[in-house]
Design an enzyme around this catalytic site. Structure first.
Site, PDB file in Angstrom:
ATOM      1  N   GLN A  11       0.819  -1.215   0.000  1.00 11.71           N
ATOM      2  CA  GLN A  11       0.000   0.000   0.000  1.00 11.71           C
ATOM      3  C   GLN A  11       0.858   1.273   0.000  1.00 11.71           C
ATOM      4  O   GLN A  11       0.681   2.160  -0.831  1.00 11.71           O
ATOM      5  CB  GLN A  11      -0.897  -0.039   1.243  1.00 11.71           C
ATOM      6  CG  GLN A  11      -1.894   1.070   1.345  1.00 11.71           C
ATOM      7  CD  GLN A  11      -2.986   0.777   2.368  1.00 11.71           C
ATOM      8  OE1 GLN A  11      -4.139   0.714   2.034  1.00 11.71           O
ATOM      9  NE2 GLN A  11      -2.615   0.612   3.626  1.00 11.71           N
ATOM     10  N   ASP A  36      14.073 -11.523  -1.349  1.00 15.77           N
ATOM     11  CA  ASP A  36      13.476 -12.126  -0.156  1.00 15.77           C
ATOM     12  C   ASP A  36      14.223 -11.588   1.061  1.00 15.77           C
ATOM     13  O   ASP A  36      15.392 -11.932   1.279  1.00 15.77           O
ATOM     14  CB  ASP A  36      13.608 -13.654  -0.244  1.00 15.77           C
ATOM     15  CG  ASP A  36      13.064 -14.362   0.994  1.00 15.77           C
ATOM     16  OD1 ASP A  36      12.589 -13.670   1.920  1.00 15.77           O
ATOM     17  OD2 ASP A  36      13.116 -15.603   1.035  1.00 15.77           O
ATOM     18  N   TYR A 125       2.459  -8.790  16.723  1.00 15.07           N
ATOM     19  CA  TYR A 125       2.801  -7.854  15.650  1.00 15.07           C
ATOM     20  C   TYR A 125       3.623  -6.691  16.214  1.00 15.07           C
ATOM     21  O   TYR A 125       4.703  -6.364  15.711  1.00 15.07           O
ATOM     22  CB  TYR A 125       1.523  -7.341  14.970  1.00 15.07           C
ATOM     23  CG  TYR A 125       1.751  -6.132  14.082  1.00 15.07           C
ATOM     24  CD1 TYR A 125       2.514  -6.223  12.916  1.00 15.07           C
ATOM     25  CD2 TYR A 125       1.198  -4.888  14.403  1.00 15.07           C
ATOM     26  CE1 TYR A 125       2.737  -5.112  12.108  1.00 15.07           C
ATOM     27  CE2 TYR A 125       1.407  -3.781  13.596  1.00 15.07           C
ATOM     28  CZ  TYR A 125       2.182  -3.893  12.454  1.00 15.07           C
ATOM     29  OH  TYR A 125       2.404  -2.787  11.667  1.00 15.07           O
ATOM     30  N   LYS A 129       7.611  -5.858  15.489  1.00 14.42           N
ATOM     31  CA  LYS A 129       8.016  -4.582  14.884  1.00 14.42           C
ATOM     32  C   LYS A 129       8.998  -3.844  15.802  1.00 14.42           C
ATOM     33  O   LYS A 129       9.937  -3.204  15.336  1.00 14.42           O
ATOM     34  CB  LYS A 129       6.798  -3.695  14.600  1.00 14.42           C
ATOM     35  CG  LYS A 129       5.925  -4.182  13.444  1.00 14.42           C
ATOM     36  CD  LYS A 129       6.647  -4.173  12.094  1.00 14.42           C
ATOM     37  CE  LYS A 129       6.865  -2.762  11.568  1.00 14.42           C
ATOM     38  NZ  LYS A 129       7.560  -2.781  10.251  1.00 14.42           N
TER      39      LYS A 129
END
Length: 286
Positions: A11, A36, A125, A129
């Site tokens: 996005q 990758d 998550y 991060k």
């Protein structure tokens, strides 16, 4: 200036690519097929060969709920992958921008979060991060960590597109009214990132559109602006509800609002209010 973008099919990545290509940048966009990020040798090979001045690292595992059960995948991409990109960028002498998230905080503060407030992520998550942030800070000598929130744009699925669709299909729409944040338009974020990489003002930044709202207030604005700009008619009756009414595997921050201390103290112009960004996004959809 040569810029390499990871997650270029995402996005934010797609808007960044368009912006960079529209200006005088030599750009290499890398999605999973081209590089990758979980493969260190491949990262060093691709980044080394292109020899960028800056790497904007957008690639991430962002499936917040799925991460709760697939812990290894979240850490493999967000931590190990970010380490690989950081090592390769450092070896190439490139500046590194790591895109992070409001989820590194516990979301319980009554005040907006500053860049130097203690992190305390509650979801896998958020923890993965945060692990990426730590690795970038330890391995890169020229880094920008940019935390953002509630991102939406023309490419990919997001909250705005979902609400535009559901608002025309459902008789009743219940939207959470006890989580607040700052919706961020990808184009506004991308413009800020371009400004950032032209400097050596390294460090941690909070970058979202300014001003805040709840998800319910955001939906009200989406409907009002879309009726005006796109001429859409919404059949759904909109109702506020509590987080508890929609239990999810991963906890959501109650407060995602971030203070833009670093933007101001480094002499950058702050990002415009979220409602202006929303209007421009709907104009773009038109």
């Amino acid at each position: 200036m040569k810029v390499l973008v990871t997650g270029s099919g995402g996005q934010l990545g797609q808007d960044l690519m368009l912006l960079l290509q529209g200006q005088d940048y030599e750009v290499l966009g890398c999605d999973r097929q081209e590089m990758d990020i979980t493969d260190l040798d491949q990262c060093q090979e691709v980044i080394g060969a292109f020899a960028p001045d800056a790497v904007i690292h957008c690639a991430a595992h962002t499936a917040v709920d799925a991460a709760e059960t697939d812990v290894d995948a979240a850490y493999l991409i967000n931590a190990t992958g970010s380490r690989n990109v950081a090592l390769a960028a450092e070896k190439a002498g490139a500046k590194l921008v790591y895109i992070s998230t409001d989820y590194v905080f516990d979301g319980m503060s009554v005040e907006p979060y500053h860049e130097y407030d203690n992190t305390d992520p509650k979801s896998i998550y958020g923890k993965s991060k945060r692990a990426g942030e730590i690795l970038v800070q330890s391995l890169s000598s020229k880094f920008f960590i940019v935390r953002t929130s509630w991102v939406y744009g023309k490419y990919g699925n997001n909250f705005v597109k979902t609400m535009l669709k559901l608002g025309q299909e459902k008789p009743l729409l219940q939207v959470v009214d006890d989580q607040k944040g700052s919706p961020t338009y990808t184009v506004d974020l991308a413009r800020f990132l371009l400004e950032l990489i032209q400097t050596e003002k390294y460090g941690v930044y909070h970058a979202s559109n300014t001003e805040s709202c709840t998800w319910y207030e955001f939906t009200q604005a989406i409907f009002a602006e879309a009726e005006d700009i796109l001429g859409l008619k919404f059949t759904a009756k909109l109702e506020p509800c509590a987080t508890e009414q929609f239990p999810r595997p991963a906890p959501r921050p109650r407060n995602s609002v971030m203070e833009h201390l670093a933007i101001r103290t480094n002499g950058f112009q702050d990002i415009r209010p979220w409602r202006e960004g929303l209007r421009d996004f709907l104009m773009e959809l038109k």
